[in-house]
Design a protein around this motif. Structure first.
Motif, PDB file in Angstrom:
ATOM      1  N   ALA A  50       0.843  -1.196   0.000  1.00  0.00           N
ATOM      2  CA  ALA A  50       0.000   0.000   0.000  1.00  0.00           C
ATOM      3  C   ALA A  50       0.874   1.241   0.000  1.00  0.00           C
ATOM      4  O   ALA A  50       2.001   1.229   0.507  1.00  0.00           O
ATOM      5  N   ALA A  51       0.338   2.292  -0.595  1.00  0.00           N
ATOM      6  CA  ALA A  51       1.010   3.592  -0.606  1.00  0.00           C
ATOM      7  C   ALA A  51       0.180   4.570   0.217  1.00  0.00           C
ATOM      8  O   ALA A  51      -1.039   4.682   0.025  1.00  0.00           O
ATOM      9  N   ASP A  52       0.836   5.242   1.130  1.00  0.00           N
ATOM     10  CA  ASP A  52       0.195   6.251   1.971  1.00  0.00           C
ATOM     11  C   ASP A  52       0.273   7.585   1.232  1.00  0.00           C
ATOM     12  O   ASP A  52       1.298   8.273   1.271  1.00  0.00           O
ATOM     13  N   LEU A  53      -0.796   7.929   0.526  1.00  0.00           N
ATOM     14  CA  LEU A  53      -0.837   9.148  -0.286  1.00  0.00           C
ATOM     15  C   LEU A  53      -1.482  10.289   0.496  1.00  0.00           C
ATOM     16  O   LEU A  53      -2.189  10.055   1.487  1.00  0.00           O
ATOM     17  N   PRO A  54      -1.272  11.529   0.078  1.00  0.00           N
ATOM     18  CA  PRO A  54      -1.916  12.656   0.776  1.00  0.00           C
ATOM     19  C   PRO A  54      -3.432  12.531   0.837  1.00  0.00           C
ATOM     20  O   PRO A  54      -4.055  12.978   1.811  1.00  0.00           O
ATOM     21  N   GLU A  55      -4.042  11.906  -0.183  1.00  0.00           N
ATOM     22  CA  GLU A  55      -5.501  11.766  -0.186  1.00  0.00           C
ATOM     23  C   GLU A  55      -5.992  10.485   0.483  1.00  0.00           C
ATOM     24  O   GLU A  55      -7.187  10.230   0.544  1.00  0.00           O
ATOM     25  N   GLY A  56      -5.057   9.663   0.979  1.00  0.00           N
ATOM     26  CA  GLY A  56      -5.472   8.445   1.673  1.00  0.00           C
ATOM     27  C   GLY A  56      -4.638   7.242   1.275  1.00  0.00           C
ATOM     28  O   GLY A  56      -3.708   7.338   0.463  1.00  0.00           O
ATOM     29  N   LEU A  57      -4.973   6.095   1.832  1.00  0.00           N
ATOM     30  CA  LEU A  57      -4.218   4.865   1.614  1.00  0.00           C
ATOM     31  C   LEU A  57      -4.656   4.211   0.310  1.00  0.00           C
ATOM     32  O   LEU A  57      -5.839   3.962   0.093  1.00  0.00           O
ATOM     33  N   LEU A  58      -3.683   3.900  -0.566  1.00  0.00           N
ATOM     34  CA  LEU A  58      -3.962   3.227  -1.824  1.00  0.00           C
ATOM     35  C   LEU A  58      -3.426   1.804  -1.741  1.00  0.00           C
ATOM     36  O   LEU A  58      -2.213   1.582  -1.620  1.00  0.00           O
ATOM     37  N   ALA A  59      -4.323   0.815  -1.806  1.00  0.00           N
ATOM     38  CA  ALA A  59      -3.903  -0.583  -1.802  1.00  0.00           C
ATOM     39  C   ALA A  59      -3.250  -0.926  -3.132  1.00  0.00           C
ATOM     40  O   ALA A  59      -3.753  -0.576  -4.197  1.00  0.00           O
ATOM     41  N   LEU A  60      -2.132  -1.631  -3.076  1.00  0.00           N
ATOM     42  CA  LEU A  60      -1.421  -2.052  -4.279  1.00  0.00           C
ATOM     43  C   LEU A  60      -1.550  -3.551  -4.522  1.00  0.00           C
ATOM     44  O   LEU A  60      -0.993  -4.069  -5.491  1.00  0.00           O
ATOM     45  N   VAL A  61      -2.259  -4.237  -3.631  1.00  0.00           N
ATOM     46  CA  VAL A  61      -2.538  -5.667  -3.779  1.00  0.00           C
ATOM     47  C   VAL A  61      -4.019  -5.890  -3.491  1.00  0.00           C
ATOM     48  O   VAL A  61      -4.649  -5.109  -2.772  1.00  0.00           O
ATOM     49  N   PRO A  62      -4.609  -6.961  -4.033  1.00  0.00           N
ATOM     50  CA  PRO A  62      -6.001  -7.263  -3.680  1.00  0.00           C
ATOM     51  C   PRO A  62      -6.097  -7.731  -2.231  1.00  0.00           C
ATOM     52  O   PRO A  62      -5.147  -8.276  -1.684  1.00  0.00           O
ATOM     53  N   ARG A  63      -7.241  -7.485  -1.635  1.00  0.00           N
ATOM     54  CA  ARG A  63      -7.533  -7.969  -0.274  1.00  0.00           C
ATOM     55  C   ARG A  63      -6.450  -7.541   0.731  1.00  0.00           C
ATOM     56  O   ARG A  63      -5.924  -8.358   1.495  1.00  0.00           O
ATOM     57  N   LEU A  64      -6.120  -6.261   0.696  1.00  0.00           N
ATOM     58  CA  LEU A  64      -5.090  -5.740   1.591  1.00  0.00           C
ATOM     59  C   LEU A  64      -5.392  -6.065   3.049  1.00  0.00           C
ATOM     60  O   LEU A  64      -4.495  -6.414   3.817  1.00  0.00           O
ATOM     61  N   ARG A  65      -6.654  -5.960   3.422  1.00  0.00           N
ATOM     62  CA  ARG A  65      -7.018  -6.144   4.832  1.00  0.00           C
ATOM     63  C   ARG A  65      -6.799  -7.578   5.314  1.00  0.00           C
ATOM     64  O   ARG A  65      -6.849  -7.835   6.510  1.00  0.00           O
ATOM     65  N   ARG A  66      -6.568  -8.501   4.388  1.00  0.00           N
ATOM     66  CA  ARG A  66      -6.319  -9.886   4.789  1.00  0.00           C
ATOM     67  C   ARG A  66      -4.833 -10.203   4.925  1.00  0.00           C
ATOM     68  O   ARG A  66      -4.466 -11.328   5.271  1.00  0.00           O
ATOM     69  N   GLU A  67      -3.987  -9.236   4.639  1.00  0.00           N
ATOM     70  CA  GLU A  67      -2.546  -9.462   4.749  1.00  0.00           C
ATOM     71  C   GLU A  67      -2.158  -9.737   6.205  1.00  0.00           C
ATOM     72  O   GLU A  67      -2.636  -9.086   7.133  1.00  0.00           O
ATOM     73  N   ASP A  68      -1.271 -10.705   6.397  1.00  0.00           N
ATOM     74  CA  ASP A  68      -0.756 -10.976   7.740  1.00  0.00           C
ATOM     75  C   ASP A  68      -0.077  -9.732   8.295  1.00  0.00           C
ATOM     76  O   ASP A  68       0.769  -9.128   7.631  1.00  0.00           O
ATOM     77  N   GLY A  69      -0.446  -9.360   9.503  1.00  0.00           N
ATOM     78  CA  GLY A  69       0.198  -8.250  10.185  1.00  0.00           C
ATOM     79  C   GLY A  69      -0.240  -6.875   9.740  1.00  0.00           C
ATOM     80  O   GLY A  69       0.328  -5.871  10.188  1.00  0.00           O
ATOM     81  N   ILE A  70      -1.267  -6.788   8.886  1.00  0.00           N
ATOM     82  CA  ILE A  70      -1.630  -5.482   8.336  1.00  0.00           C
ATOM     83  C   ILE A  70      -2.175  -4.541   9.406  1.00  0.00           C
ATOM     84  O   ILE A  70      -1.906  -3.331   9.374  1.00  0.00           O
ATOM     85  N   GLU A  71      -2.915  -5.070  10.368  1.00  0.00           N
ATOM     86  CA  GLU A  71      -3.501  -4.178  11.377  1.00  0.00           C
ATOM     87  C   GLU A  71      -2.417  -3.484  12.202  1.00  0.00           C
ATOM     88  O   GLU A  71      -2.498  -2.285  12.464  1.00  0.00           O
ATOM     89  N   ALA A  72      -1.392  -4.234  12.590  1.00  0.00           N
ATOM     90  CA  ALA A  72      -0.303  -3.622  13.365  1.00  0.00           C
ATOM     91  C   ALA A  72       0.407  -2.553  12.542  1.00  0.00           C
ATOM     92  O   ALA A  72       0.780  -1.494  13.054  1.00  0.00           O
ATOM     93  N   ALA A  73       0.594  -2.821  11.243  1.00  0.00           N
ATOM     94  CA  ALA A  73       1.257  -1.844  10.385  1.00  0.00           C
ATOM     95  C   ALA A  73       0.415  -0.588  10.218  1.00  0.00           C
ATOM     96  O   ALA A  73       0.943   0.527  10.223  1.00  0.00           O
ATOM     97  N   LEU A  74      -0.901  -0.749  10.080  1.00  0.00           N
ATOM     98  CA  LEU A  74      -1.767   0.414   9.902  1.00  0.00           C
ATOM     99  C   LEU A  74      -1.849   1.251  11.169  1.00  0.00           C
ATOM    100  O   LEU A  74      -1.936   2.479  11.106  1.00  0.00           O
ATOM    101  N   VAL A  75      -1.816   0.596  12.312  1.00  0.00           N
ATOM    102  CA  VAL A  75      -1.783   1.345  13.578  1.00  0.00           C
ATOM    103  C   VAL A  75      -0.527   2.204  13.644  1.00  0.00           C
ATOM    104  O   VAL A  75      -0.563   3.377  14.032  1.00  0.00           O
ATOM    105  N   LEU A  76       0.612   1.626  13.247  1.00  0.00           N
ATOM    106  CA  LEU A  76       1.861   2.378  13.259  1.00  0.00           C
ATOM    107  C   LEU A  76       1.828   3.512  12.237  1.00  0.00           C
ATOM    108  O   LEU A  76       2.315   4.619  12.498  1.00  0.00           O
ATOM    109  N   LEU A  77       1.216   3.268  11.101  1.00  0.00           N
ATOM    110  CA  LEU A  77       1.084   4.310  10.085  1.00  0.00           C
ATOM    111  C   LEU A  77       0.225   5.464  10.601  1.00  0.00           C
ATOM    112  O   LEU A  77       0.559   6.638  10.407  1.00  0.00           O
ATOM    113  N   ASP A  78      -0.873   5.153  11.275  1.00  0.00           N
ATOM    114  CA  ASP A  78      -1.709   6.194  11.875  1.00  0.00           C
ATOM    115  C   ASP A  78      -0.923   6.990  12.909  1.00  0.00           C
ATOM    116  O   ASP A  78      -1.076   8.210  13.031  1.00  0.00           O
ATOM    117  N   HIS A  79      -0.087   6.284  13.647  1.00  0.00           N
ATOM    118  CA  HIS A  79       0.743   6.928  14.662  1.00  0.00           C
ATOM    119  C   HIS A  79       1.658   7.968  14.011  1.00  0.00           C
ATOM    120  O   HIS A  79       1.849   9.063  14.536  1.00  0.00           O
TER     121      HIS A  79
END
Length: 266
Positions: A50-79
């Motif tokens: 995924a790319a963190d763009l100024p207008e929001g998160l752009l998924a670069l793979v299908p079913r991003l939310r099913r990726e292993d460890g994605i929730e922890a990474a998104l929490v850190l990105l929000d941080h």
């Protein structure tokens, strides 16, 4: 305080890279990466997620939310997005989870560390951009090791010696991939262990170690010891905290590696 624009932030399955450092093969991904503030990258194969763009998160793979460890990474990105957290101070290490799975995948038991005399090496939670390697890839090291490498490199250059980084930090998953690729070429695990430590036991995991070369010399070859670059390192590297980790007849069963140096100064 270190700014996040110069840091690789680590989670067990996903790395968060600052934007502008990664290159993609497809035009769609390349355009996204060129504009991204941060990029989420899967550790086991280097896939951009995924790319963190100024207008929001752009998924670069299908079913991003099913990726292993994605929730922890998104929490850190929000941080990172919080205005008062533009700098990152907290540094720690990732847990040594899934280590047994990696060893067992290679047919190794839990006694490998004791037999080899190699310690377990955790991955840092954050690494600093230390420049670029021979292949123009970002070079990631622990912050003090990065400063020491830049000083070492500059001092050598002042003396007319050009040092090139060949590789720095490598994750546990990347190390496992090295074994898998060599196994696919017909090498045995025991043969590979004379050149590469098992996943979880490589100094490269620590962000303190790097392989060093010099122009017009093949990477990671014993012939490096006959170069002026090696002679300079032998005479000067210790002053900057660097030690050659695997001399001849080392007790770990790893071949002589005149190119592999690690920063040990506290």
């Amino acid at each position: 305080m270190r700014t996040a624009s110069h840091l690789l932030l680590n989670t067990p399955e996903i790395e968060i890279w600052p934007g502008g450092l990664l290159r993609a093969r497809s035009n769609h991904d390349a355009r996204a990466l060129s504009r991204a503030r941060h990029v989420l990258r899967r550790k086991r194969d280097g896939q951009y997620l995924a790319a963190d763009l100024p207008e929001g998160l752009l998924a670069l793979v299908p079913r991003l939310r099913r990726e292993d460890g994605i929730e922890a990474a998104l929490v850190l990105l929000d941080h990172l997005a919080e205005p008062h957290r533009s700098g990152i101070d907290a540094i720690g290490e990732l847990p040594l989870d899934r280590l047994q799975d990696r060893l067992h995948a290679l047919g190794l038991d839990d006694g490998y560390g004791e037999r080899s005399g190699l310690p377990l090496v955790a991955e840092p939670a954050a690494l600093t951009l230390a420049g670029f390697d021979r292949y123009r890839r970002p070079l990631w090291l622990l912050s003090p090791a990065a400063r020491a490498w830049r000083s070492l490199h500059a001092a050598a250059l002042h003396d007319g010696v050009v040092l090139e980084a060949i590789s720095g930090y490598r994750s546990h998953d990347y190390q496992l991939g090295i074994f898998e690729r060599k196994l696919a070429r017909g090498q045995t695990v025991q043969d590979i262990l004379t050149v590469n430590a098992a996943p979880g036991y490589s100094e490269h995991h620590s962000g303190r170690a790097l392989d060093i070369g010099t122009p017009d010399e093949p990477p990671a070859e014993e012939s490096f010891e006959r170069t002026p670059a090696f002679a300079w390192l032998r005479d000067n590297a210790a002053a900057y905290g660097f030690v050659m980790s695997y001399p001849r007849d080392n007790p770990h069963g790893i071949v002589y590696e005149p190119w592999h140096w690690a920063w040990h100064r506290a």
